[in-house]
Design a protein around this motif. Structure first.
Motif, PDB file in Angstrom:
ATOM      1  N   TYR A  58       0.848  -1.193   0.000  1.00 55.61           N
ATOM      2  CA  TYR A  58       0.000   0.000   0.000  1.00 55.61           C
ATOM      3  C   TYR A  58       0.881   1.241   0.000  1.00 55.61           C
ATOM      4  O   TYR A  58       1.757   1.377   0.848  1.00 55.61           O
ATOM      5  CB  TYR A  58      -0.908  -0.011   1.235  1.00 55.61           C
ATOM      6  N   ALA A  60      -0.585   4.638  -0.805  1.00 53.81           N
ATOM      7  CA  ALA A  60      -1.387   5.869  -0.783  1.00 53.81           C
ATOM      8  C   ALA A  60      -1.533   6.403   0.644  1.00 53.81           C
ATOM      9  O   ALA A  60      -2.637   6.506   1.181  1.00 53.81           O
ATOM     10  CB  ALA A  60      -2.763   5.627  -1.406  1.00 53.81           C
ATOM     11  N   LYS A  82     -13.203   8.164  -2.523  1.00 54.03           N
ATOM     12  CA  LYS A  82     -12.750   7.023  -3.324  1.00 54.03           C
ATOM     13  C   LYS A  82     -11.650   7.410  -4.304  1.00 54.03           C
ATOM     14  O   LYS A  82     -10.709   6.632  -4.532  1.00 54.03           O
ATOM     15  CB  LYS A  82     -13.931   6.415  -4.074  1.00 54.03           C
ATOM     16  N   TYR A  85      -8.010   6.888  -3.426  1.00 60.52           N
ATOM     17  CA  TYR A  85      -7.513   5.509  -3.385  1.00 60.52           C
ATOM     18  C   TYR A  85      -7.528   4.835  -4.754  1.00 60.52           C
ATOM     19  O   TYR A  85      -7.208   3.639  -4.847  1.00 60.52           O
ATOM     20  CB  TYR A  85      -8.365   4.679  -2.425  1.00 60.52           C
ATOM     21  N   GLN A  86      -7.910   5.566  -5.804  1.00 62.47           N
ATOM     22  CA  GLN A  86      -8.191   4.899  -7.073  1.00 62.47           C
ATOM     23  C   GLN A  86      -7.013   4.104  -7.601  1.00 62.47           C
ATOM     24  O   GLN A  86      -7.180   2.998  -8.133  1.00 62.47           O
ATOM     25  CB  GLN A  86      -8.638   5.923  -8.120  1.00 62.47           C
ATOM     26  N   GLU A  88      -4.648   2.570  -5.901  1.00 63.31           N
ATOM     27  CA  GLU A  88      -4.537   1.335  -5.117  1.00 63.31           C
ATOM     28  C   GLU A  88      -5.653   0.360  -5.495  1.00 63.31           C
ATOM     29  O   GLU A  88      -5.438  -0.861  -5.549  1.00 63.31           O
ATOM     30  CB  GLU A  88      -4.599   1.648  -3.621  1.00 63.31           C
ATOM     31  N   SER A 147     -12.926   7.466   6.014  1.00 64.91           N
ATOM     32  CA  SER A 147     -12.270   7.468   4.704  1.00 64.91           C
ATOM     33  C   SER A 147     -11.697   6.094   4.380  1.00 64.91           C
ATOM     34  O   SER A 147     -11.912   5.563   3.277  1.00 64.91           O
ATOM     35  CB  SER A 147     -11.166   8.524   4.690  1.00 64.91           C
ATOM     36  N   LEU A 148     -10.976   5.495   5.328  1.00 65.95           N
ATOM     37  CA  LEU A 148     -10.407   4.171   5.098  1.00 65.95           C
ATOM     38  C   LEU A 148     -11.483   3.118   4.876  1.00 65.95           C
ATOM     39  O   LEU A 148     -11.254   2.133   4.154  1.00 65.95           O
ATOM     40  CB  LEU A 148      -9.510   3.772   6.273  1.00 65.95           C
ATOM     41  N   PHE A 151     -12.163   2.693   1.285  1.00 66.93           N
ATOM     42  CA  PHE A 151     -11.136   1.867   0.651  1.00 66.93           C
ATOM     43  C   PHE A 151     -11.367   0.390   0.941  1.00 66.93           C
ATOM     44  O   PHE A 151     -11.313  -0.452   0.030  1.00 66.93           O
ATOM     45  CB  PHE A 151      -9.765   2.309   1.159  1.00 66.93           C
ATOM     46  N   CYS A 155     -12.200  -2.509  -1.867  1.00 70.15           N
ATOM     47  CA  CYS A 155     -11.328  -3.675  -2.053  1.00 70.15           C
ATOM     48  C   CYS A 155     -12.111  -4.975  -1.951  1.00 70.15           C
ATOM     49  O   CYS A 155     -11.894  -5.912  -2.738  1.00 70.15           O
ATOM     50  CB  CYS A 155     -10.201  -3.660  -1.020  1.00 70.15           C
TER      51      CYS A 155
END
Length: 327
Positions: A58, A60, A82, A85-86, A88, A147-148, A151, A155
């Motif tokens: 990872y 980002a 989003k 993180y695009q 990743e 925020s996480l 992600f 995923c």
């Protein structure tokens, strides 16, 4: 042997372990942090070392924020959506397509607390804010966690099999006691990990000792994770993989020091160390290091050392099976 089944079999308590999976991780050069070059480099490392799962590095991390000066400033953290993180996510999607048919695909996830360190680059500032006004600090942790979570859910939607969840914090705040860890760090770890635990078949809980040794692992015992990855010391004491596996009541991943033989040893040194680790391994075990291999060592050397260690684990598995069948 199918790599997916070999690793997932570790979670079946009714089966004896006949094969020792192995895997090591490192950060690739920056030119391989984005897009197809990142996908290709992950696959090249996976194929070259013959490791037993794909672990996505990872990159980002949250950018530095010079405006965090006082506890109230955590209320105004930017919220990354989003699009942040695009890259990743594109790498995750590419590796799921490329590798999932033969091996588990595991995404790295840094904890919300680790993101506060990237944000401020000042651990002393963070600890001071926690002491002064934990409530305001927690508002920032909520923003980071939400925020996480975007992600994490993306995923999962893309088909990753699990996460390598890296947590820190307790070792940094021994002087503050467990209450502030339980108030300001642990709830945000668990919010993400419980979502992961509900949705994924194979998660590795990594307790990271990058910024200090641990004297007590009790605060982490109820953290989700099918496998525990930890180092070799609790305070001043050496600790074995068997002991960590017993404490957490789950398979253990590790055995080799990232800054020791894996960084500086010869091929013979590595094979000897692997044999010693495997002679004393827990019943359920993945050979690995205590953390990501160091970035200040030549990558060609690290690739070769990882391949040597993984090969030694697989050779051990073959010998062990033959010995059992001959009895």
């Amino acid at each position: 042997m199918n790599k997916r089944n070999a690793v997932l079999d570790l979670l079946d308590s009714s089966k004896d372990q006949e094969y020792v999976p192995a895997g090591f991780f490192l950060h690739f050069d920056e030119v391989h942090h984005k897009g197809q070059p990142a996908i290709d480099k992950h696959m090249e490392f996976f194929k070259y070392t013959e490791m037993d799962f794909v672990k996505i590095q990872y990159e980002a991390v949250f950018p530095p924020n010079p405006y965090i000066k006082k506890p109230k400033d955590w209320l105004n953290l930017p919220f990354f959506k989003k699009d942040f993180y695009q890259n990743e996510l594109d790498i995750a999607e590419g590796l799921v397509k490329a590798a999932k048919s033969e091996a588990l695909v595991i995404m790295t996830l840094y904890s919300p607390f680790m993101m506060t360190q990237f944000t401020t680059q000042n651990l002393e500032l963070i600890s001071g804010h926690i002491k002064e006004d934990p409530g305001k600090f927690n508002k920032g942790m909520e923003i980071i966690t939400d925020s996480l979570m975007i992600f994490v859910k993306e995923c999962i939607r893309l088909g990753v099999d699990g996460f390598y969840t890296s947590t820190q914090g307790y070792e940094s705040f021994r002087s503050l006691g467990t209450d502030l860890f339980s108030e300001c760090i642990k709830p945000f770890d668990l919010a993400l990990m419980k979502e992961i635990d509900r949705s994924c078949v194979f998660n590795i809980l990594h307790i990271c000792d990058y910024i200090g040794e641990y004297g007590d692992l009790t605060p982490f015992l109820d953290y989700p994770g099918h496998v525990i990855n930890f180092g070799h010391r609790l305070g001043s004491k050496q600790v074995s993989g068997k002991e960590i596996s017993r404490i957490f009541d789950r398979p253990f991943m590790g055995g080799l020091d990232r800054n020791g033989v894996m960084a500086t040893g010869s091929g013979d040194d590595i094979r000897k160390s692997v044999e010693e680790v495997l002679a004393n391994k827990p019943d359920k075990f993945i050979l690995g290091a205590d953390c990501t291999l160091p970035g200040d060592i030549d990558q060609k050397t690290l690739w070769e050392n990882a391949k040597t260690a993984i090969s030694a684990a697989h050779e051990y598995s073959k010998r062990d099976r033959l010995e059992k069948r001959s009895k």
